[in-house]
Design an enzyme around this catalytic site. Structure first.
Site, PDB file in Angstrom:
ATOM      1  N   LYS A 177       0.876  -1.529  -0.085  1.00 48.84           N
ATOM      2  CA  LYS A 177      -0.216   0.337  -0.017  1.00 48.84           C
ATOM      3  C   LYS A 177       1.071   1.160  -0.349  1.00 48.84           C
ATOM      4  O   LYS A 177       0.353   1.610  -0.692  1.00 48.84           O
ATOM      5  CB  LYS A 177      -1.075  -0.064   0.942  1.00 48.84           C
ATOM      6  CG  LYS A 177      -2.073  -1.493   1.489  1.00 48.84           C
ATOM      7  CD  LYS A 177      -3.407  -0.728   2.467  1.00 48.84           C
ATOM      8  CE  LYS A 177      -3.068  -0.934   3.608  1.00 48.84           C
ATOM      9  NZ  LYS A 177      -1.933  -2.178   4.049  1.00 48.84           N
ATOM     10  N   ARG A 197      -9.493   0.595   9.510  1.00 52.92           N
ATOM     11  CA  ARG A 197      -8.854  -1.300   9.899  1.00 52.92           C
ATOM     12  C   ARG A 197     -10.256  -1.810  10.038  1.00 52.92           C
ATOM     13  O   ARG A 197     -10.234  -2.291  11.046  1.00 52.92           O
ATOM     14  CB  ARG A 197      -7.685  -0.851  10.579  1.00 52.92           C
ATOM     15  CG  ARG A 197      -6.742  -0.671   9.419  1.00 52.92           C
ATOM     16  CD  ARG A 197      -4.868  -0.632  10.336  1.00 52.92           C
ATOM     17  NE  ARG A 197      -4.210  -1.193  10.093  1.00 52.92           N
ATOM     18  CZ  ARG A 197      -3.327  -0.743   9.718  1.00 52.92           C
ATOM     19  NH1 ARG A 197      -2.786   0.673   9.021  1.00 52.92           N
ATOM     20  NH2 ARG A 197      -2.375  -1.935   9.374  1.00 52.92           N
ATOM     21  N   ARG A 205      11.956  -6.553   4.612  1.00 51.38           N
ATOM     22  CA  ARG A 205      11.547  -4.754   4.303  1.00 51.38           C
ATOM     23  C   ARG A 205      11.943  -3.753   5.341  1.00 51.38           C
ATOM     24  O   ARG A 205      12.733  -4.048   5.885  1.00 51.38           O
ATOM     25  CB  ARG A 205      10.074  -4.128   4.485  1.00 51.38           C
ATOM     26  CG  ARG A 205      10.036  -3.109   4.248  1.00 51.38           C
ATOM     27  CD  ARG A 205       8.446  -2.866   4.449  1.00 51.38           C
ATOM     28  NE  ARG A 205       7.628  -2.986   5.614  1.00 51.38           N
ATOM     29  CZ  ARG A 205       5.818  -2.835   5.785  1.00 51.38           C
ATOM     30  NH1 ARG A 205       5.545  -2.615   4.769  1.00 51.38           N
ATOM     31  NH2 ARG A 205       5.553  -2.906   6.872  1.00 51.38           N
ATOM     32  N   ARG A 224      11.660  -2.000  10.711  1.00 47.30           N
ATOM     33  CA  ARG A 224      10.085  -1.671  11.435  1.00 47.30           C
ATOM     34  C   ARG A 224      10.508  -2.175  12.480  1.00 47.30           C
ATOM     35  O   ARG A 224      10.371  -3.667  12.665  1.00 47.30           O
ATOM     36  CB  ARG A 224       9.480  -0.998  10.805  1.00 47.30           C
ATOM     37  CG  ARG A 224       9.453  -0.453  10.244  1.00 47.30           C
ATOM     38  CD  ARG A 224       7.701   0.483   9.318  1.00 47.30           C
ATOM     39  NE  ARG A 224       6.453  -0.092  10.073  1.00 47.30           N
ATOM     40  CZ  ARG A 224       5.678  -0.879   9.198  1.00 47.30           C
ATOM     41  NH1 ARG A 224       5.438   0.076   7.697  1.00 47.30           N
ATOM     42  NH2 ARG A 224       4.272  -0.830  10.292  1.00 47.30           N
ATOM     43  N   ARG A 234      -0.142  -8.818  13.128  1.00 47.71           N
ATOM     44  CA  ARG A 234      -0.375  -7.817  12.570  1.00 47.71           C
ATOM     45  C   ARG A 234      -1.755  -8.721  11.337  1.00 47.71           C
ATOM     46  O   ARG A 234      -3.301  -8.193  11.513  1.00 47.71           O
ATOM     47  CB  ARG A 234       0.281  -6.977  11.887  1.00 47.71           C
ATOM     48  CG  ARG A 234       1.255  -6.296  13.025  1.00 47.71           C
ATOM     49  CD  ARG A 234       2.574  -5.668  12.324  1.00 47.71           C
ATOM     50  NE  ARG A 234       2.296  -5.258  11.717  1.00 47.71           N
ATOM     51  CZ  ARG A 234       3.119  -4.566  10.146  1.00 47.71           C
ATOM     52  NH1 ARG A 234       4.460  -5.298  10.454  1.00 47.71           N
ATOM     53  NH2 ARG A 234       2.738  -4.400   9.228  1.00 47.71           N
TER      54      ARG A 234
HETATM   55  P1  AMP Z   1       0.897   0.627   9.004  1.00 49.22           P
HETATM   56  O1  AMP Z   1       2.014   1.412   8.645  1.00 49.22           O
HETATM   57  O2  AMP Z   1      -0.521   0.881   8.487  1.00 49.22           O
HETATM   58  O3  AMP Z   1       1.342  -0.885   9.118  1.00 49.22           O
HETATM   59  O4  AMP Z   1       0.393   0.705  10.823  1.00 49.22           O
HETATM   60  C1  AMP Z   1       0.813   0.580  12.030  1.00 49.22           C
HETATM   61  C2  AMP Z   1       0.596   0.363  12.990  1.00 49.22           C
HETATM   62  O5  AMP Z   1      -0.147   1.858  13.411  1.00 49.22           O
HETATM   63  C3  AMP Z   1      -0.678  -0.853  12.417  1.00 49.22           C
HETATM   64  O6  AMP Z   1      -0.203  -1.998  13.076  1.00 49.22           O
HETATM   65  C4  AMP Z   1      -1.484  -0.237  14.131  1.00 49.22           C
HETATM   66  O7  AMP Z   1      -0.708  -0.481  15.489  1.00 49.22           O
HETATM   67  C5  AMP Z   1      -1.218   1.152  14.040  1.00 49.22           C
HETATM   68  N1  AMP Z   1      -2.194   2.410  13.023  1.00 49.22           N
HETATM   69  C6  AMP Z   1      -1.528   2.085  12.146  1.00 49.22           C
HETATM   70  N2  AMP Z   1      -3.255   3.307  10.993  1.00 49.22           N
HETATM   71  C7  AMP Z   1      -3.971   2.324  12.493  1.00 49.22           C
HETATM   72  C8  AMP Z   1      -5.183   2.861  11.659  1.00 49.22           C
HETATM   73  N3  AMP Z   1      -6.251   3.285  11.263  1.00 49.22           N
HETATM   74  N4  AMP Z   1      -6.401   1.809  13.070  1.00 49.22           N
HETATM   75  C9  AMP Z   1      -5.341   1.390  13.805  1.00 49.22           C
HETATM   76  N5  AMP Z   1      -4.513   1.480  14.265  1.00 49.22           N
HETATM   77  C10 AMP Z   1      -3.674   1.867  13.343  1.00 49.22           C
END
Ligand code: AMP
Length: 214
Positions: free
Chosen positions: A13, A88, A127, A160, A171
């Site tokens: 994404k 989400r 990654r 990360r 996740r």
């Molecule tokens: P991402 O980089 O999009 O994978 O997000 C990293 C982490 O941020 C996720 O594993 C969640 O802990 C938190 N996070 C990001 N977006 C959301 C969301 N819309 N709702 C809840 N937690 C989020």
């Protein structure tokens, strides 16, 4: 134009969102990036979400609600945006629907990037993010393992914290058990564009653009 990019963690994404944001001159909003920045800066929000994000859990909806309202109503997003990592949960999707209904110019695209769990685990464990320019790479796909292909910085890659295999698996289970329902929520509301996220990055780009044009 408002694009919602939906899909499992690691499906690509972020990479596609950066490209689409440049192509359509709209802002890329990654809720994950906003939260990581908050954690890095040790802001009040960052202190609240640090533990949650490092375990791969979802940040509670009430915290995300404040963040997304502030972001989407800001002046720089008035001509459109691309959402990466939001919504989400069903509650987040409902709030987004409400926010979008208040926007004057609506042209919404919902893009679902699809990939198998095995491919995602392979991608996420390999990654890395360039700490200088933010470019995301897969170590298996670049020839010089310690040089950023974009800004040429040496030894700038960081992994990360939530890209450790046990956290990745968690996740993915959060995605399957909670986030995936969001797709059903949108099923009867918008035209869902489905694109295979496991193809080469360039093909994924082309397939998304072709679907948007249609
Ligand atoms: P991402 O980089 O999009 O994978 O997000 C990293 C982490 O941020 C996720 O594993 C969640 O802990 C938190 N996070 C990001 N977006 C959301 C969301 N819309 N709702 C809840 N937690 C989020």
């Amino acid at each position: 134009m408002q694009i919602i990019l939906f899909g499992a963690p690691g499906v690509g994404k972020g990479t596609q969102a950066k490209y689409l944001a440049e192509k359509f001159k709209i802002n890329h909003i990654s809720t994950g990036d906003i939260l990581r920045e908050a954690v890095k800066n040790q802001s009040a929000l960052g202190l609240k979400v640090k533990e949650i994000t490092s375990r791969g859990e979802l940040v509670p909806d009430n915290i995300m609600a404040g963040l997304i309202k502030e972001t989407l109503f800001s002046e720089k997003n008035k001509n459109g945006f691309i959402l990466d990592g939001y919504p989400r949960t069903i509650d987040q999707a409902k709030l987004l629907e409400q926010i979008l209904s208040e926007l004057p110019n609506k042209n919404i695209y919902f893009i679902h990037l699809i990939a198998d769990a095995d491919v995602i685990v392979e991608r996420l464990t390999n990654r890395r993010v360039c700490s200088v320019c933010g470019t995301i790479v897969n170590l298996n796909l670049i020839s010089k393992k310690n040089e950023c292909p974009n800004c040429k910085s040496a030894d700038s890659f960081i992994k990360r914290k939530d890209d450790e295999e046990s956290v990745i698996r968690h996740r993915l289970s959060v995605y399957e058990n909670t986030t995936f329902q969001v797709l059903e929520f949108y099923r009867n509301k918008v035209n869902i564009i489905e694109v295979n996220g496991t193809d080469q990055i360039e093909s994924v780009k082309e397939n998304i653009l072709a679907a948007i044009k249609n």
